[in-house]
Enzyme design. Structure first.
Site, PDB file in Angstrom:
ATOM      1  N   GLY B  61      79.631  32.265  24.122  1.00  0.00           N
ATOM      2  CA  GLY B  61      79.787  33.052  25.334  1.00  0.00           C
ATOM      3  C   GLY B  61      78.544  32.943  26.180  1.00  0.00           C
ATOM      4  N   GLY B  63      76.633  35.017  29.489  1.00  0.00           N
ATOM      5  CA  GLY B  63      76.650  36.119  30.447  1.00  0.00           C
ATOM      6  C   GLY B  63      75.399  36.108  31.282  1.00  0.00           C
ATOM      7  N   TYR B  65      73.055  38.087  31.065  1.00  0.00           N
ATOM      8  CA  TYR B  65      71.911  38.586  30.319  1.00  0.00           C
ATOM      9  C   TYR B  65      71.546  37.676  29.140  1.00  0.00           C
ATOM     10  CZ  TYR B  65      69.637  41.801  27.030  1.00  0.00           C
ATOM     11  OH  TYR B  65      68.811  42.381  26.121  1.00  0.00           O
ATOM     12  N   VAL B  68      75.328  33.250  23.890  1.00  0.00           N
ATOM     13  CA  VAL B  68      75.503  33.407  22.453  1.00  0.00           C
ATOM     14  C   VAL B  68      76.031  32.107  21.858  1.00  0.00           C
ATOM     15  CG1 VAL B  68      76.708  34.675  20.637  1.00  0.00           C
ATOM     16  CG2 VAL B  68      75.878  35.873  22.644  1.00  0.00           C
ATOM     17  N   LYS B  84      71.741  34.955  19.687  1.00  0.00           N
ATOM     18  CA  LYS B  84      71.773  35.494  21.045  1.00  0.00           C
ATOM     19  C   LYS B  84      70.484  35.059  21.721  1.00  0.00           C
ATOM     20  CE  LYS B  84      71.855  40.086  23.262  1.00  0.00           C
ATOM     21  NZ  LYS B  84      72.262  41.485  23.012  1.00  0.00           N
ATOM     22  N   ASP B 182      74.572  54.110  23.812  1.00  0.00           N
ATOM     23  CA  ASP B 182      75.612  53.301  24.449  1.00  0.00           C
ATOM     24  C   ASP B 182      76.778  53.062  23.491  1.00  0.00           C
ATOM     25  OD1 ASP B 182      76.765  52.122  26.627  1.00  0.00           O
ATOM     26  OD2 ASP B 182      75.765  50.190  26.380  1.00  0.00           O
TER      27      ASP B 182
END
Lengths: 392, 405
Positions: B61, B63, B65, B68, B84, B182
């Site tokens: 993945g 993103g 930020y 991965v 990550k 969170d």
């Protein structure tokens, strides 16, 4: 994992502070020696080789280098600098303690010869400010310490690496506060029993506190027993508060400027500080936690005492003066590793490198390989079966 | 016997270090021989040794930020991990290494619990990227499971098993003095064995000392407790318990409990008033003194138990009692994580499902890729087609808000 409960000790043993940053005095000393020697090798490697000598050791021995002891004193001086800077910003005490430990941990695997502390201490303080959830922007921080922001950030990854990417620092402050609250409650007759340890009633506990021997003349507490009459609850409360603030002063100074955190646990450190502040009071407190009959009692008391000795041996006079610092830094310049001189530029170069994703690089390499293979084929015809080009 | 933390700890050198962190050469530390031209310092050597243990695989993945990747151990390809790789964002100029990354690294390094995602190692690459070697959790997340109403059915016993794992994880954070801040279904990842793991510590922080202020602008808005909407700066573990309650309700009802739309704080307060009751001095002494205390003018009385039961009948009477106690307005009356674990719910019928019986199709490995690349506080993207973002409007940078203004 099937056992019923985990003790506080078990929890502490899972912390990175215990796993990576706790040492015996001997292991600590040899770690520093090893780091120092490695740094000397590095520095000599880069030294100019006009005479063609490749034997670094021989050349190095002729240069007057910073010794391990001198390195330590220099680092200690900058630990003190961190304390004053953090106090100046009125940051919470955790920031200060964390930053000081970051600096001390950094110099277990790095030498002042490679990274002079005057470059590093600003970075660890900013990093600690971030990990301890205190907010100040880089630009404001840099402005207030009159430094180029890039110089603050440049060694940040180096610091993270040296910290082995562990950022949590266990501290004795909250524990000491807990002792204060417990003692105050006992003084007011509000605590009678402590599970598994203390079975006297609240009144009896209060009475023995009131009867406690006076602190000795060399105790750090400013509290003095009343000249006449007996000690009442008011006196007792004052005594406890005074012992707390004396112990707190020890945590803020000697505990941060010695190897205490490397050698002892936070609770050992706070009990040692309390012992130096007011010995009868701290012994009393320990009896409510550790029954006289307990097997581990002698071991625990002995550990606290050696920690207290370490904290006691420190005085502000040990911190080197400004002049001495300047002298050591001059000496450092003569033997320092030139390859790490310009951290800002090295950092900028590394950051540029990071724009290019590893994968993208790999793709490029592959494309280039492919291209040269094609060209090779054009020139020499297709590759013969089984005879590898071995490129890459 | 009372165990003191002063027991059996140094001066002995630590006997056990983490398996994944190589020991420094040896304790007498004879300097490493000079190889080639450069002698690396000890820290760089260790970092490099760590990096070389893993073989990076394909990207799972990507993103804003982080990226991965899947990875495995060089020495044992059967041992798989997720790496990550944190991207360097635009805030690097003003902050250096971001708060999110530092928080995640700080806390995950300390937390070792079967229901918290395991951080096996951290290493940096030449270009100064941080790489977190995390436990590989290929079964997606709880959100996908909840949303897959057509394909996945689960029972109250399954909910009990998941909630128990979540509460154990949260309790463990709290006894370690850490607030997660969170908790939401897409931060609960599903392991190969069906257990769930709390992930994403990008908004976590250590519990503050008394009087030390904290930001109230935290926790993804749908899971945020009322005290934070009222701008409390001093709060504790109760904030996480509220989020757990919201997750509990979502698991039962298969829809977000406080799904304010548009996602504004005022809409959230209105929804909480409607569904739980209006916070007043009567049910929450002192609430009106909070700086941001505003409620709709019409006072809605606390929702009686019968109404809760009507909406959440599936979980049973004891379950509804627990739900109400986690969604109590006044944080001081709300159950603590330990209180939740001591609630009779867990020992009442039905027994929590066994791990092997739990549904575990919360999306595939790509879901992990997606979850790990998000920044804390953001709402997840929709499961459905079209890729419409569920939380575009609130994808703000939560913790920076206060100081960058």
């Amino acid at each position: 994992m099937t056992s019923n409960t985990i003790s506080e000790d078990d929890l502490y043993r899972t912390t990175s502070q215990y796993r990576l940053w706790s040492f015996s005095p001997e292991a600590l000393a040899s770690r520093r020696r090893g780091t120092h020697e490695l740094a000397l090798q590095r520095a000599w490697q880069h030294a100019p080789t006009s005479d063609g000598a490749s034997d670094g050791a021989a050349r190095g021995s002729s240069v007057d280098c910073l010794t391990v002891g001198e390195e330590l004193r220099l680092v200690q001086r900058y630990c003190n600098q961190i304390r004053t800077t953090s106090d100046h910003f009125q940051w919470p005490v955790q920031v200060k303690a964390t930053a000081v430990q970051y600096l001390r941990r950094f110099y277990l695997s790095n030498s002042c010869l490679t990274y002079p502390p005057k470059d590093i201490y600003k970075t660890v303080l900013f990093l600690a400010c971030k990990t301890e959830a205190t907010h100040m922007t880089l630009s404001e921080y840099a402005r207030r310490i009159s430094t180029d922001p890039d110089a603050v950030l440049a060694p940040e990854y180096k610091v993270m690496q040296a910290l082995r990417f562990t950022l949590d620092v266990r501290q004795p402050y909250r524990g000491l506060k807990g002792v204060l609250m417990e003692l105050l409650n006992m003084a007011n007759g509000m605590v009678g029993e402590v599970i598994d340890a203390e079975t006297r009633g609240a009144k009896e506990l209060q009475a023995s506190l009131l009867d406690l021997a006076k602190p000795s003349s060399d105790a750090k507490t400013p509290w003095k027993a009343p000249a006449t009459g007996s000690v009442d609850v008011k006196h007792l409360t004052d005594r406890i508060n005074a012992a707390y603030s004396a112990a707190r002063t020890i945590l803020d100074g000697p505990a941060l400027l010695t190897d205490a955190y490397f050698l002892y646990t936070p609770s050992q450190i706070l009990l040692a500080a309390l012992q130096l502040a007011d010995e009868p009071l701290s012994s009393f407190y320990l009896t409510t936690k550790l029954p006289i009959s307990s097997d581990v009692r002698p071991k625990i008391l002995a550990t606290i005492s050696t920690c207290a000795d370490l904290l006691f041996s420190f005085s502000d006079a040990v911190i080197i003066s400004k002049e001495e610092r300047a002298r050591l830094e001059e000496k450092l310049e003569l033997c320092r590793d030139p390859s790490t001189r310009d951290l800002v530029q090295a950092h900028a170069a590394a950051m540029r490198g990071s724009d290019e994703d590893d994968e993208a690089k790999a793709r490029k390499r592959k494309a280039a390989r492919e291209k040269s293979r094609q060209e090779g084929e054009d020139l020499f015809g297709p590759r013969l079966n089984g005879v590898g080009a071995g490129g890459g | 016997m009372l165990k003191s933390p002063a027991l059996d700890v140094p001066p002995e050198p630590p006997a056990k270090r983490r398996k994944t962190s190589p020991e420094p050469e040896s304790d007498d530390n004879t300097p490493a021989p000079i190889i080639n031209s450069t002698v690396k310092d000890l820290a760089a050597q260790l970092d490099e040794a760590e990096r070389k243990k893993y073989v990076k695989g394909r990207k799972l993945g990507s993103g804003q930020y982080a990226d991965v990747f899947s990875a495995h151990l060089l020495s044992d390809p059967k041992q798989v991990f997720a790496i990550k790789k944190i991207k360097i964002g635009p805030e690097v100029k003003e902050f250096g290494i971001s708060y999110d990354s530092l928080r995640e690294i700080r806390f995950l390094q300390e937390l070792n619990h079967p229901n918290i995602i395991k951080l096996h190692a951290v290493f940096s690459t030449k270009s100064q990227n941080l790489n977190l070697v995390l436990e590989y959790l290929p079964q997606g997340d709880l959100l996908r499971l909840i949303q897959d109403t057509k394909g996945t059915t689960y029972t109250p016993a399954d909910i009990k098993a998941w909630m128990l794992m979540l509460m154990r994880a949260v309790h463990f954070c709290h006894v370690n003095g850490i607030l997660h801040r969170d908790i939401k279904p897409n931060n609960l990842l599903i392991a190969a064995d069906g257990s769930i793991k709390l992930a994403d510590f990008g908004l976590a922080r250590a519990m503050a000392d008394p009087f030390q202020p904290m930001t109230y602008n935290t926790i993804t808005i749908w899971y945020r407790p009322p005290e934070l909407f009222f701008q409390a700066q001093h709060y504790g573990d109760a904030v996480d318990v509220w989020s757990c309650g919201a997750v509990f309700a979502e698991l039962i009802g298969r829809e977000v409990l406080f799904r304010a739309w548009p996602e504004t704080e005022i809409n959230m307060v209105r929804l909480i008033c409607e569904k739980v009751g209006t916070p007043t001095e009567d049910n929450w002494p002192g609430v009106s003194k909070l700086r941001g205390y505003v409620t709709p003018s019409e006072i809605i009385p606390l929702r009686p138990k019968e109404q809760w039961s009507a909406s959440f009948r599936a979980i049973g009477e004891v379950g509804v009692d627990l739900l109400m106690k986690t969604l109590t307005l006044d944080p001081r009356q709300r159950l603590t994580a330990e209180g939740v674990l001591r609630h009779p719910f867990w020992t009442s019928e039905p027994r929590p499902s066994k791990l092997r019986d739990l549904p575990r199709r919360g999306g595939g490995k790509e879901t992990m890729g997606e979850d790990l690349t998000q920044r804390g506080g953001e709402l997840p993207t929709a499961n459905g087609e079209g890729g419409k973002k569920r939380g575009d409007k609130v994808a703000k940078k939560l913790d920076f808000g206060i100081m960058t203004k």
